[in-house]
Design an enzyme around this catalytic site. Structure first.
Site, PDB file in Angstrom:
ATOM      1  N   GLY A   1     -10.455   2.603   0.571  1.00 38.71           N
ATOM      2  CA  GLY A   1     -11.216   3.752   1.325  1.00 38.71           C
ATOM      3  C   GLY A   1     -11.493   3.444   2.870  1.00 38.71           C
ATOM      4  O   GLY A   1     -10.449   2.599   3.486  1.00 38.71           O
TER       5      GLY A   1
ATOM      6  N   LEU B   1     -11.130   5.446   4.988  1.00 38.87           N
ATOM      7  CA  LEU B   1      -9.955   6.248   5.173  1.00 38.87           C
ATOM      8  C   LEU B   1      -9.652   6.582   6.685  1.00 38.87           C
ATOM      9  O   LEU B   1     -10.588   6.994   7.247  1.00 38.87           O
ATOM     10  CB  LEU B   1      -9.688   7.467   4.321  1.00 38.87           C
TER      11      LEU B   1
ATOM     12  N   HIS C   1      -3.926   6.391   6.078  1.00 42.00           N
ATOM     13  CA  HIS C   1      -4.120   6.619   4.939  1.00 42.00           C
ATOM     14  C   HIS C   1      -3.740   8.138   4.303  1.00 42.00           C
ATOM     15  O   HIS C   1      -3.008   8.534   3.530  1.00 42.00           O
ATOM     16  CB  HIS C   1      -5.768   6.495   4.324  1.00 42.00           C
TER      17      HIS C   1
ATOM     18  N   GLY D   1       1.083   1.646   2.472  1.00 40.35           N
ATOM     19  CA  GLY D   1       1.446   1.880   4.085  1.00 40.35           C
ATOM     20  C   GLY D   1       2.228   0.337   4.398  1.00 40.35           C
ATOM     21  O   GLY D   1       1.755  -0.649   3.723  1.00 40.35           O
TER      22      GLY D   1
ATOM     23  N   ASP E   1       0.714  -3.439   5.554  1.00 43.02           N
ATOM     24  CA  ASP E   1       0.541  -4.213   4.678  1.00 43.02           C
ATOM     25  C   ASP E   1       2.063  -4.474   4.118  1.00 43.02           C
ATOM     26  O   ASP E   1       2.391  -4.274   2.960  1.00 43.02           O
ATOM     27  CB  ASP E   1      -0.121  -4.114   3.523  1.00 43.02           C
TER      28      ASP E   1
ATOM     29  N   ARG F   1      -9.965  -2.383   9.201  1.00 43.14           N
ATOM     30  CA  ARG F   1     -10.747  -3.228   9.871  1.00 43.14           C
ATOM     31  C   ARG F   1     -10.790  -3.172  11.316  1.00 43.14           C
ATOM     32  O   ARG F   1     -11.599  -3.964  11.957  1.00 43.14           O
ATOM     33  CB  ARG F   1      -9.993  -4.364   9.596  1.00 43.14           C
TER      34      ARG F   1
HETATM   35  O1  PAF Z   1      -3.658  -1.827   0.856  1.00 46.51           O
HETATM   36  C1  PAF Z   1      -4.725  -1.825   0.141  1.00 46.51           C
HETATM   37  O2  PAF Z   1      -5.564  -0.881   0.366  1.00 46.51           O
HETATM   38  C2  PAF Z   1      -4.929  -2.436  -1.122  1.00 46.51           C
HETATM   39  O3  PAF Z   1      -4.301  -3.771  -1.142  1.00 46.51           O
HETATM   40  C3  PAF Z   1      -4.514  -1.639  -2.464  1.00 46.51           C
HETATM   41  C4  PAF Z   1      -3.064  -1.466  -2.444  1.00 46.51           C
HETATM   42  C5  PAF Z   1      -5.296  -0.537  -2.497  1.00 46.51           C
HETATM   43  C6  PAF Z   1      -4.950  -2.489  -3.641  1.00 46.51           C
HETATM   44  O4  PAF Z   1      -6.315  -2.752  -3.593  1.00 46.51           O
END
Ligand code: PAF
Length: 280
Positions: free
Chosen positions: A31, A33, A37, A148, A151, A188
């Site tokens: 979320g 977003l 996203h 994404g 990460d 964040r």
């Molecule tokens: O990247 C994220 O937002 C989270 O790590 C994920 C992949 C939704 C798992 O909770």
């Protein structure tokens, strides 16, 4: 757009879509977003998904006790509006307790690739991620799932899990979306004061400078890392790591590398940011 709170109802809606002959795409999120996203939703479509399911779940398993689970931004109404306007077909917002029923005691954990970089600083993080992603894969049954690349290590870990467990899912890592000044979009970023946001640009500056050096022929990992550290040290309060690694294995590169990714994690004020760049 259908919004469901019960994971079983979500599973049934995905099953019904498959029975209709749809190609199901999954975008898992926590979320809060942003355009990053929403670009994953577009990517799922461009990968041929005719039915896009998005999940919004702040997964407690992937946060350590001292981390920001309690203050992680929750903006459900705005998230649903954004999903609606981007053409998402189905959203799962699991009811409290529905993802981990009483007595839950199963973990899906990937080995070596989770031990470095983020894994050193957040030792239980990736097992929390892979456990929930495995559950989301099982609930959705997608043909394609989009994550994404901000990460970056998470994406590679999920690829590894999918390969190792023979999961019939195409895992896509979609490029980072950045603000015009280079800041990588992140939920964040909402934590940052205006002054911290300016300082946060130190990472993008460092990564850009290292990429210039790579283009000029520099292949020494320590030297590349030092180029990144300069502006990050100047602007941030502390650095967790600057890693110069092979993009797939995430092992440190040697001088003969033909490709590399630089991964950074650093703290500005109370906020921990991560970013990365594939050198090219
Ligand atoms: O990247 C994220 O937002 C989270 O790590 C994920 C992949 C939704 C798992 O909770």
């Amino acid at each position: 757009m259908q919004v469901v709170r019960d994971p079983k109802a979500f599973r049934e809606a995905c099953e019904a879509a498959r029975v209709r002959g749809e190609r199901v795409g999954l975008v898992p999120t926590m979320g809060a977003l942003h355009e990053g996203h929403l670009s994953l939703v577009d990517r799922a479509r461009s990968e041929g998904a005719t039915f896009v399911a998005l999940t919004i779940f702040v997964n407690p398993l992937q946060f350590a006790a001292h981390e920001d689970l309690g203050r992680y931004p929750r903006t459900l109404e705005a998230d649903l509006e954004a999903c609606r306007s981007r053409g998402v077909d189905l959203v799962l917002v699991p009811e409290d307790g529905s993802m981990y029923p009483p007595g839950f005691q199963t973990e899906v954990a990937v080995g070596g690739i989770t031990k470095r970089w983020e894994g050193v600083h957040r030792p239980s993080h990736f097992a929390g991620v892979t456990t929930v992603v495995c559950k989301l894969f099982a609930l959705t049954g997608p043909c394609v799932a989009v994550f994404g690349r901000k990460d970056y290590q998470q994406w590679r870990v999920i690829e590894r899990m999918t390969l190792d467990l023979d999961l019939p899912i195409e895992v896509i890592g979609h490029p980072i979306v950045r603000e015009e000044d280079g800041l990588a979009l992140s939920s964040r970023n909402r934590y940052l004061s205006p002054e911290e946001r300016t300082r946060a640009l130190g990472i993008a500056r460092g990564l850009h400078a290292a990429n210039e050096a790579w283009r000029a022929g520099m292949r020494d990992a320590d030297a590349l890392a030092a180029i990144v550290r300069g502006p990050v040290e100047a602007a941030f309060d502390s650095i967790d790591y600057v890693a110069v690694a092979s993009p797939r294995s995430l092992e440190p590169i040697d001088g003969s590398a033909t490709e590399a990714v630089i991964l950074v994690a650093a703290h500005v004020g109370r906020t921990r940011l991560i970013d990365n760049l594939e050198l090219a």
